[in-house]
Write an enzyme that holds these catalytic residues in place. Structure first.
Site: not given
Length: 373
Positions: A179, A207, A238
């Site tokens: 990340s 991610h 996300k």
């Protein structure tokens, strides 16, 4: 001065004190921050779906139909059909037998690692894994072996040194996309080591979902390794623009987690509006995989513009772009200087990153225009 005040003063002196900033708009390519509009370059809303009209409408409709909350933990009264529906869609998206929702990525990592490893077991963890993985390893009470970042030779040495002997089970856990640096774990090699040393592999794709791989299905899918991982963790918070997390794997694994994963057993289930929003975002991604390309185009444009201005950034199209500064105070000063020019890019300091590697962590979004980049 109280003990707490003294600790705060120490954090401030070392350039490590944190405070929240007030955003009074949706999480889009620009936000209203402390009363002024600025370009947002530090959000994980990678595909820009948090403010998408279809995602908003789905959340609103779910609130009308299901209410605001799930009422209790899933084993008490919290499992609703909307949970099962999204789990089926996510399992289909990843090509796995089953899927299980958690309240957050942090809870998922703590729950899954603690379920798959305990006293008498050993966990092998990349040195730059996310804090939720680090804490999951600690709370599992298993022996924890930290291998150097992305270092396959060191991981192999660790596996050989901690062989079958006194350890009943072995678990390798890694982020797929890290990340803070935006680099990628060598999953093909890690998977081969896991098979050779009879270790289970747990991959956190938080991610990578929506950002990498065919249709945004992540690094495991890109490498054709979906079956190599014993469990895949993903997030709804996300690229899918909502809140919550999930683990995908075999039916046996998910049945086991229902019985032993403490964050699932003892936490209120994710709220229906968040799940409906995530489901709508997932369908948008499935119907328009070109969103992933838009994200990479925005990232490539940003990287090129930064390089042209003299910043040391690698060429490419990865959506996470670290601008290494080093000193904590210098990172804060750079953050404030950028903000004065209308760009919000948060300073990242220890303990989030190692000492001496403070940085601005920039993130592109598919909804950013080329001009903004």
């Amino acid at each position: 001065m109280s003990d707490v005040a003294a600790r705060l003063a120490s954090l401030a002196e070392r350039g490590l004190q944190r405070s929240t900033r007030l955003v009074s708009s949706a999480q889009g390519p620009t936000v209203t921050l402390d009363g002024r509009e600025v370009t947002l370059l530090c959000s994980n809303n990678y595909l820009g779906l948090a403010e998408h009209p279809a995602v908003r409408a789905a959340a609103a409709a779910a609130a009308e139909r299901w209410g605001a909350g799930a009422g209790a933990s899933r084993l008490v009264s919290g499992t609703m059909s909307i949970h099962r529906e999204l789990e089926r869609e996510l399992a289909d998206f990843h090509g796995t037998q089953s899927c299980l929702l958690f309240g957050s990525g942090y809870l998922a990592n703590i729950g899954v690692i603690g379920a798959l490893a305990g006293r008498g077991d050993v966990v092998f963890s990349d040195a730059l894994n996310h804090a939720s993985i680090v804490d999951g390893c600690r709370l599992s009470r298993a022996d924890v072996v930290v291998y150097r970042h992305r270092d396959i030779e060191h991981l192999q040495q660790c596996l050989e040194q901690h062989g079958g002997g006194r350890h009943e089970r072995r678990l390798i856990v890694t982020d797929s996309v890290f990340s803070m640096d935006g680099d990628i774990a060598p999953l093909r090699e890690i998977g081969a080591l896991a098979a050779r040393h009879d270790a289970r592999l747990l991959v956190d794709e938080a991610h990578a979902i929506g950002a990498l791989g065919p249709g945004g299905r992540g690094v495991l899918a890109r490498e054709g390794l979906e079956r190599e991982a014993g469990a895949l963790l993903g997030t709804l918070g996300k690229a899918l623009g909502s809140y919550g997390a999930y683990v995908c794997g075999g039916q046996e694994l998910c049945d086991y987690l229902v019985n032993v994963a403490r964050p699932l057993i003892f936490s209120t289930a994710p709220p229906p509006p968040a799940l409906a929003a995530a489901a709508a975002a997932l369908r948008l991604l499935r119907d328009d995989p070109g969103l992933v390309g838009e994200l990479h185009n925005a990232a490539a444009t940003l990287r090129g513009a930064l390089a042209q201005e003299g910043f040391a950034v690698a060429a490419g199209d990865m959506h996470i772009i670290p601008l290494l500064v080093g000193d904590e105070r210098d990172a804060v000063r750079l953050c404030e200087a950028a903000l004065a020019r209308g760009v919000f890019a948060q300073a990242i300091r220890p303990p989030t990153v190692p000492q001496g590697t403070s940085r601005l962590r920039l993130t592109a979004m598919a909804s950013h225009s080329p001009r903004q980049m």
